[in-house]
Design an enzyme around this catalytic site. Structure first.
Site, mmCIF file in Angstrom:
data_model
loop_
_atom_site.group_PDB
_atom_site.id
_atom_site.type_symbol
_atom_site.label_atom_id
_atom_site.label_comp_id
_atom_site.label_asym_id
_atom_site.label_seq_id
_atom_site.Cartn_x
_atom_site.Cartn_y
_atom_site.Cartn_z
ATOM 1 C CD1 TRP A 156 -0.112 -1.433 3.171
ATOM 2 C CD2 TRP A 156 0.548 0.708 3.305
ATOM 3 N NE1 TRP A 156 0.651 -1.297 4.312
ATOM 4 C CE2 TRP A 156 1.065 0.004 4.418
ATOM 5 C CE3 TRP A 156 0.837 2.072 3.186
ATOM 6 C CZ2 TRP A 156 1.862 0.624 5.396
ATOM 7 C CZ3 TRP A 156 1.628 2.683 4.156
ATOM 8 C CH2 TRP A 156 2.124 1.956 5.240
ATOM 9 C CG ASN A 157 5.097 1.186 0.855
ATOM 10 O OD1 ASN A 157 4.750 0.406 -0.032
ATOM 11 N ND2 ASN A 157 6.309 1.180 1.374
ATOM 12 C CE LYS A 180 -5.325 -9.177 -1.957
ATOM 13 N NZ LYS A 180 -4.743 -7.932 -1.431
ATOM 14 N N PRO A 181 -3.277 -6.345 -5.492
ATOM 15 C CG PRO A 181 -4.767 -4.629 -6.080
ATOM 16 C CD PRO A 181 -4.503 -6.112 -6.289
ATOM 17 C CB ALA A 182 -2.136 -3.098 -0.487
ATOM 18 C CD GLU A 255 12.950 -5.905 -4.112
ATOM 19 O OE1 GLU A 255 13.630 -5.477 -3.149
ATOM 20 O OE2 GLU A 255 13.459 -6.322 -5.159
ATOM 21 C CB CYS A 289 11.131 -1.056 2.216
ATOM 22 S SG CYS A 289 9.494 -1.708 2.036
ATOM 23 C CD GLU A 461 10.489 -5.333 -7.464
ATOM 24 O OE1 GLU A 461 10.306 -4.280 -6.840
ATOM 25 O OE2 GLU A 461 9.605 -6.186 -7.645
HETATM 26 C C1 SIN Z 1 9.349 0.593 -0.825
HETATM 27 O O1 SIN Z 1 9.339 1.232 0.199
HETATM 28 O O2 SIN Z 1 8.926 -0.565 -0.840
HETATM 29 C C2 SIN Z 1 9.837 1.148 -2.131
HETATM 30 C C3 SIN Z 1 10.475 2.452 -2.034
HETATM 31 C C4 SIN Z 1 11.112 2.902 -3.318
HETATM 32 O O3 SIN Z 1 10.965 2.303 -4.373
HETATM 33 O O4 SIN Z 1 11.797 3.904 -3.255
#
Ligand code: SIN
Length: 484
Positions: A156-157, A180-182, A255, A289, A461
């Protein structure tokens, strides 16, 4: 404002050629995390639709993988352009359901589009090689082939960019996909797929279903026709999915979580370090992340850096993502607010000093927070905080900073600030992370490989390497000794 009459807003999911409701009519409500306003409903699908989505992706695979790379590239490029021309509408949908400030949402649409552009280009460069043979009258040929149906479970972020970062390379390689999206942010995801259809993605090549994450994930992990599972989310869930995929030996692109250190050495440009620290920590209200999760500052510059950092934090503006000047939106839900409050409370109880903020605000908002005098036994030291909280630790030597930065099972991103070239080379080699930012707090770009080491994941990715997750290498030995 939320574009409630937008033609991009979908209340159905896509399987094959059909935008459909769940077979039992069940739905999930989508809400604005800032205002709690009801934005819409999407289907609550489950195991039956998950299997139907794979059926559709499998049926579409032979024709899509047979298309020329140039044809696939043209569709991806058109899709990239459609994201740009619909940027404002997409950004508003995203701000409404995810909460991030509109300027950041616009940035994410551009970032998401960049993966479609990049992989439209890469699609045409996925050739193979001829290796000098060891036997007369033979040729050693190495080619890349589409891995097959790819399943994608997205967070979702970054509700748009995490989809295009997976779909771009998958489609470029000739894979078909089930997504499948959040459940917290399905509207942005469905809107992007609607634009993919407008760009000419053939029926069945992309299937997107919303609903019960466990039921859908279980079906996709068990189905032998799914040859790739790509997941962005927590390490805990990623490890479970990997275990579920083991019996069918799928390719895994994971990821997962991070716990990024941000080290400020005494030779750094401290004003620059404070600005980069803000970018790294407070993007998306700390819900990324790759966010810096722990700040290590050398003792000799500790007070000076804290003062600069605090001034930068004080300039941040908490508010609704649509309000002019907002730089920190809401957290995604109540659970995220509880976690942030628990991290601050634990640090405080164990002796940390709150230099700025530290409090939850009404609704899902949390003050940008600066914690000093941190110790390694406090919660923000060991867990990803995913909130606008910057905990600062003091260190004395380079050796100590590296050891403490690496003392985590995670290894997604790591940052440090220094103007000493020798130190830059030593420390960037020593940090255990897949992504290193040196004097830079924002490292994400479509041209560079994104991914972690240790428990932060598998695979990469974006970049050229992003194609590897969706292709299989085939070696063919061709003998041509026979008579003409
Ligand atoms: C993530 O937080 O999963 C991705 C962040 C990004 O692509 O910069």
């Amino acid at each position: 404002m939320f574009p409630k009459n937008s033609s991009l807003l979908k209340s159905t999911a896509l399987i094959g050629s059909d935008w459909r409701a769940a077979q039992d009519g069940a739905t999930i409500s989508v809400h604005n995390p800032s205002t709690c306003e009801h934005l819409g409903d999407v289907p609550k699908m489950g195991a039956i639709e998950a299997k139907e989505a794979v059926d559709a992706a499998s049926a579409a695979l032979p024709a899509w993988r047979k298309q020329t790379a140039k044809a696939r590239s043209a569709i991806l490029y058109k899709w990239y352009q459609l994201l740009l021309t619909n940027s404002e509408e997409l950004a508003k949908i995203m701000t409404a359901e995810q909460g991030k400030p509109l300027a950041e949402a616009r940035g994410e649409v551009a970032y998401g589009a960049s993966f479609l552009q990049w992989f439209a280009e890469e699609a045409k460069r996925g050739g193979g090689e001829i290796i000098p043979a060891v036997k007369d009258n033979t040729q050693v040929r190495v080619t890349r082939e589409a891995a097959g149906v790819a399943a994608m479970i997205t967070p979702w972020n970054f509700p748009i960019a995490m989809i295009t970062r997976k779909l771009g390379p998958a489609l470029a390689c000739g894979c078909t996909a089930v997504i499948k999206p959040a459940n917290l942010t399905p509207l942005s995801a469905l809107a992007v797929i609607e634009l993919g259809k407008q760009a000419g993605v053939p029926d069945g090549v992309i299937n997107i279903i919303t609903g019960d994450s466990n039921a859908i994930g279980n079906v996709w992990c068990a189905d032998d026709r799914v040859r790739v599972l790509s997941f962005t989310g927590s390490t805990e869930v990623g490890a479970k999915l990997a275990a579920l995929c083991a019996p069918t030996v799928k390719k895994l692109a994971l990821e997962l979580g991070g716990n990024a250190p941000f080290i400020v050495f005494e030779d750094a440009d401290l004003a620059l370090a404070a600005k980069q620290a803000i970018l790294s920590k407070f993007r998306n209200a700390g819900q990324t992340c790759v966010c810096a999760n722990r700040f290590y500052v050398q003792s000799s510059v500790y007070d000076e850096f804290l003062s600069l950092f605090k001034n930068e934090i004080a300039a941040l503006q908490v508010g609704d993502g649509f309000a002019e000047g907002t730089t920190i939106g809401p957290l995604i839900n109540q659970a995220a607010v509880e976690k942030a409050a628990a991290h601050v409370a634990d640090a405080r109880a164990k002796g940390a000093t709150v230099l700025f903020g530290g409090e939850r605000l009404e609704g899902h908002f949390f003050q940008p927070t600066l914690l000093a005098d941190m110790q390694e036994d406090m919660l923000p030291s060991c867990e990803e905080t995913f909130a606008p909280i910057a905990p600062v630790y003091r260190f004395d030597s380079e050796y100590e900073a590296i050891a403490r930065a690496n003392a985590t099972p995670f290894g997604l991103a790591a940052y440090f600030c220094s103007r000493d070239l020798g130190r830059v080379m030593r420390v960037s080699a020593a940090l255990e992370a897949g992504i290193i930012g040196v004097n830079e707090g924002i490292i994400s770009t479509e041209v560079a490989p994104f991914g972690g080491v240790k428990q932060s994941g598998l695979g990469r990715e974006g970049a050229q390497q992003g194609m590897d997750e969706y292709s299989e290498i085939k070696y063919t030995l061709i003998g041509y000794a026979g008579s003409a």
